[in-house]
Design an enzyme around this catalytic site. Structure first.
Site, PDB file in Angstrom:
ATOM      1  N   ARG A 145     142.151  82.889  53.495  1.00  0.00           N
ATOM      2  CA  ARG A 145     141.542  82.062  52.410  1.00  0.00           C
ATOM      3  C   ARG A 145     142.334  82.301  51.158  1.00  0.00           C
ATOM      4  O   ARG A 145     142.653  83.477  50.922  1.00  0.00           O
ATOM      5  CB  ARG A 145     139.943  82.646  52.247  1.00  0.00           C
ATOM      6  CG  ARG A 145     139.237  82.075  53.376  1.00  0.00           C
ATOM      7  CD  ARG A 145     137.821  82.539  53.080  1.00  0.00           C
ATOM      8  NE  ARG A 145     137.012  82.599  54.404  1.00  0.00           N
ATOM      9  CZ  ARG A 145     136.618  83.377  55.314  1.00  0.00           C
ATOM     10  NH1 ARG A 145     137.199  84.706  55.295  1.00  0.00           N
ATOM     11  NH2 ARG A 145     135.966  83.239  56.556  1.00  0.00           N
ATOM     12  N   LYS A 205     133.661  86.251  52.515  1.00  0.00           N
ATOM     13  CA  LYS A 205     132.411  85.195  52.494  1.00  0.00           C
ATOM     14  C   LYS A 205     131.509  85.948  53.349  1.00  0.00           C
ATOM     15  O   LYS A 205     130.328  85.618  53.093  1.00  0.00           O
ATOM     16  CB  LYS A 205     133.015  84.141  53.059  1.00  0.00           C
ATOM     17  CG  LYS A 205     132.005  83.064  53.017  1.00  0.00           C
ATOM     18  CD  LYS A 205     132.936  81.681  53.439  1.00  0.00           C
ATOM     19  CE  LYS A 205     132.116  80.193  53.163  1.00  0.00           C
ATOM     20  NZ  LYS A 205     132.885  79.334  53.719  1.00  0.00           N
ATOM     21  N   HIS A 238     143.383  75.146  52.150  1.00  0.00           N
ATOM     22  CA  HIS A 238     142.565  75.169  53.333  1.00  0.00           C
ATOM     23  C   HIS A 238     143.362  74.433  54.316  1.00  0.00           C
ATOM     24  O   HIS A 238     143.158  74.610  55.472  1.00  0.00           O
ATOM     25  CB  HIS A 238     141.118  74.612  52.932  1.00  0.00           C
ATOM     26  CG  HIS A 238     140.348  74.783  54.121  1.00  0.00           C
ATOM     27  ND1 HIS A 238     139.672  75.765  54.515  1.00  0.00           N
ATOM     28  CD2 HIS A 238     140.036  73.893  55.267  1.00  0.00           C
ATOM     29  CE1 HIS A 238     138.881  75.816  55.764  1.00  0.00           C
ATOM     30  NE2 HIS A 238     139.168  74.503  56.092  1.00  0.00           N
ATOM     31  N   ARG A 282     145.390  77.196  56.027  1.00  0.00           N
ATOM     32  CA  ARG A 282     144.654  78.029  56.552  1.00  0.00           C
ATOM     33  C   ARG A 282     144.138  77.261  57.974  1.00  0.00           C
ATOM     34  O   ARG A 282     144.497  77.843  59.064  1.00  0.00           O
ATOM     35  CB  ARG A 282     143.344  78.205  55.779  1.00  0.00           C
ATOM     36  CG  ARG A 282     142.283  79.201  56.790  1.00  0.00           C
ATOM     37  CD  ARG A 282     141.216  79.601  55.709  1.00  0.00           C
ATOM     38  NE  ARG A 282     139.881  79.826  56.668  1.00  0.00           N
ATOM     39  CZ  ARG A 282     139.817  81.277  57.007  1.00  0.00           C
ATOM     40  NH1 ARG A 282     140.885  82.172  57.024  1.00  0.00           N
ATOM     41  NH2 ARG A 282     138.820  81.425  57.576  1.00  0.00           N
ATOM     42  N   HIS A 289     135.883  84.743  60.882  1.00  0.00           N
ATOM     43  CA  HIS A 289     134.915  83.632  61.110  1.00  0.00           C
ATOM     44  C   HIS A 289     133.705  84.533  61.303  1.00  0.00           C
ATOM     45  O   HIS A 289     133.657  85.543  62.206  1.00  0.00           O
ATOM     46  CB  HIS A 289     135.142  82.870  62.125  1.00  0.00           C
ATOM     47  CG  HIS A 289     136.216  81.785  61.434  1.00  0.00           C
ATOM     48  ND1 HIS A 289     136.748  81.138  62.658  1.00  0.00           N
ATOM     49  CD2 HIS A 289     136.318  81.187  60.244  1.00  0.00           C
ATOM     50  CE1 HIS A 289     137.580  80.045  61.871  1.00  0.00           C
ATOM     51  NE2 HIS A 289     137.356  80.207  60.739  1.00  0.00           N
ATOM     52  N   TYR A 322     140.306  75.042  68.797  1.00  0.00           N
ATOM     53  CA  TYR A 322     140.821  74.849  70.101  1.00  0.00           C
ATOM     54  C   TYR A 322     140.766  73.431  70.535  1.00  0.00           C
ATOM     55  O   TYR A 322     141.409  72.954  71.479  1.00  0.00           O
ATOM     56  CB  TYR A 322     140.173  75.398  71.250  1.00  0.00           C
ATOM     57  CG  TYR A 322     140.592  77.183  70.850  1.00  0.00           C
ATOM     58  CD1 TYR A 322     141.755  77.810  71.733  1.00  0.00           C
ATOM     59  CD2 TYR A 322     140.039  77.684  69.978  1.00  0.00           C
ATOM     60  CE1 TYR A 322     141.960  79.040  71.320  1.00  0.00           C
ATOM     61  CE2 TYR A 322     140.419  79.273  69.883  1.00  0.00           C
ATOM     62  CZ  TYR A 322     141.346  79.717  70.675  1.00  0.00           C
ATOM     63  OH  TYR A 322     141.630  81.112  70.505  1.00  0.00           O
TER      64      TYR A 322
END
Length: 390
Positions: free
Chosen positions: A221, A259, A337, A340, A363, A373
């Site tokens: 991030r 986060k 982002h 990322r 995550h 995926y």
């Protein structure tokens, strides 16, 4: 002797009729006497001339009796949505600074919208949907979605405290407004190579080359990248420690934890990342002596020697994309982002195991990781078919 109303109808226990003709019903809640009123005893009655139509007393009694049987507390039903939201936020006071900013924004919206002043028991599904429709006229779908999530949690609190039976915000937002959010597209392999070459040779944007390269090879991030300090880099073991985010607002720099707890992680560095970090560190010739919440020696600095922060990168990458598109004829969108997103998609297409990719990305939920995926491309599908039939 049984009591009757002015029409000679027998009144039940708790029912009465006042001198002005209005009906009343007395009941006990939490040891206290309470009353409900109506100009009509039953639904077929007519209200007196000059009076507004209303719900019949016996229909109101049914609701009260059901509430009492279900343990619903009617004493606080007259609080407004805004007051309920304040109660909800006060019950969850220990939040991030960014969350606090979002709460203030929603509170201001409720103050200026009729929903905020409505009593919570008057907010039905239709009113909640109407709020979403009104709000979408001013804000993006994703913003409305986040605010609706907060209101859904707010009314859930009312249910937990036995103030309400149903949650009016428990509906699918796409039933009301269209989700016009454009899916972020990862950069293709060709676009990545072309962008890096363009950036490295551009006189203005070449200063962002190393940061872009590192983001493309770590999936960090942007606030995690900005939060990197010299002590987070272990060149002996070729690893990065991710345990904080550096942010900045009108009050200055501040540190936040990742986060989620899953965001605290240790990442291996490949040669691209090692070389890029070494060059960035060697170029820190004008580093200012600055400490943020106990942390110092930040790796990524602006031209004045102060730590970089996310908005600087967001603005600069937007300008880089505009220039790149102009010179190449491409139409890429470039944000931290997106970089990322590109890394995560590439790792998924290369066959990294979902649990390993979840850890790498920080995550909290594997479902979020699995979504990457599905971001296949013609090239990735072609390579997979060749592998399967080799």
């Amino acid at each position: 002797m049984k009591r009757t109303d002015s029409k000679g109808r027998v009144l039940k226990n708790g029912e009465s009729q006042r001198k002005d003709g209005r009906y009343a019903y007395k009941y006990i809640e939490n040891g206290k006497e309470k009353f409900i009123y109506s100009w009509k005893l039953v639904a077929t009655d007519r209200v007196p001339k000059g009076k507004r139509d209303c719900i019949a007393l016996r229909d109101k009694i049914k609701v009260v009796q059901k509430d009492l049987a279900d343990g619903i507390n009617t004493s606080n039903r007259n609080i407004t949505v805004l007051q309920l939201y304040e109660r909800y936020t006060n019950s969850k006071a220990n939040v991030r600074k960014s969350t606090e900013v979002g709460r203030k924004h929603l509170k201001k919206i409720l103050e200026n919208d009729r929903l905020g002043s409505m009593c919570i028991d008057k907010v039905k599904l239709s009113e909640a949907k109407a709020w979403a429709y009104r709000t979408r006229e001013k804000y993006a779908y994703s913003t409305v979605k986040n605010m609706k999530r907060s209101l859904n949690a707010t009314f859930h609190l009312a249910i937990q405290e036995d103030l309400l039976r149903k949650n009016p915000f428990n509906f699918s937002l796409t039933d009301v407004i269209e989700n016009d959010t454009k899916e972020k597209q990862p950069l293709t392999e060709e676009q990545t190579k072309s962008l890096l070459e363009f950036t490295m040779n551009d006189c203005i944007y070449k200063r962002y080359y190393h940061a872009i390269l590192i983001l493309l090879h770590t999936g960090l991030r942007i606030s995690e990248l900005c939060g990197l300090t010299l002590s987070d880099i272990d060149f002996n073991n070729n690893s990065l420690t991710i345990n904080k985010q550096l942010k900045k607002d009108k009050d200055g720099y501040y540190i936040e934890r990742p986060k989620t707890e899953s965001g605290i992680r240790q990442l291996p560095m490949n040669d691209y990342v090692i070389n890029a970090l070494q060059e960035v560190i060697e170029s820190r010739t004008n580093a200012q002596k600055i400490e943020v919440d106990g942390y110092k020696d930040f790796v990524f600095l602006n031209q004045q020697g102060f730590p970089m922060y996310s908005q600087c990168y967001t603005t600069s990458l937007r300008g880089l994309a505009k220039k790149y598109n102009k010179y190449t004829g491409e139409e890429i969108k470039l944000t931290p982002h997106v970089l990322r997103h590109t890394y995560c998609t590439n790792m998924a297409n290369m066959g990294m195991q979902p649990n390993a990719l979840q850890y790498t990305m920080g995550h909290k939920n594997i479902t979020m990781t699995l979504g990457y995926y599905a971001h296949g491309s013609f090239q990735s599908v072609q390579a997979e078919i060749q592998r399967l039939f080799a």
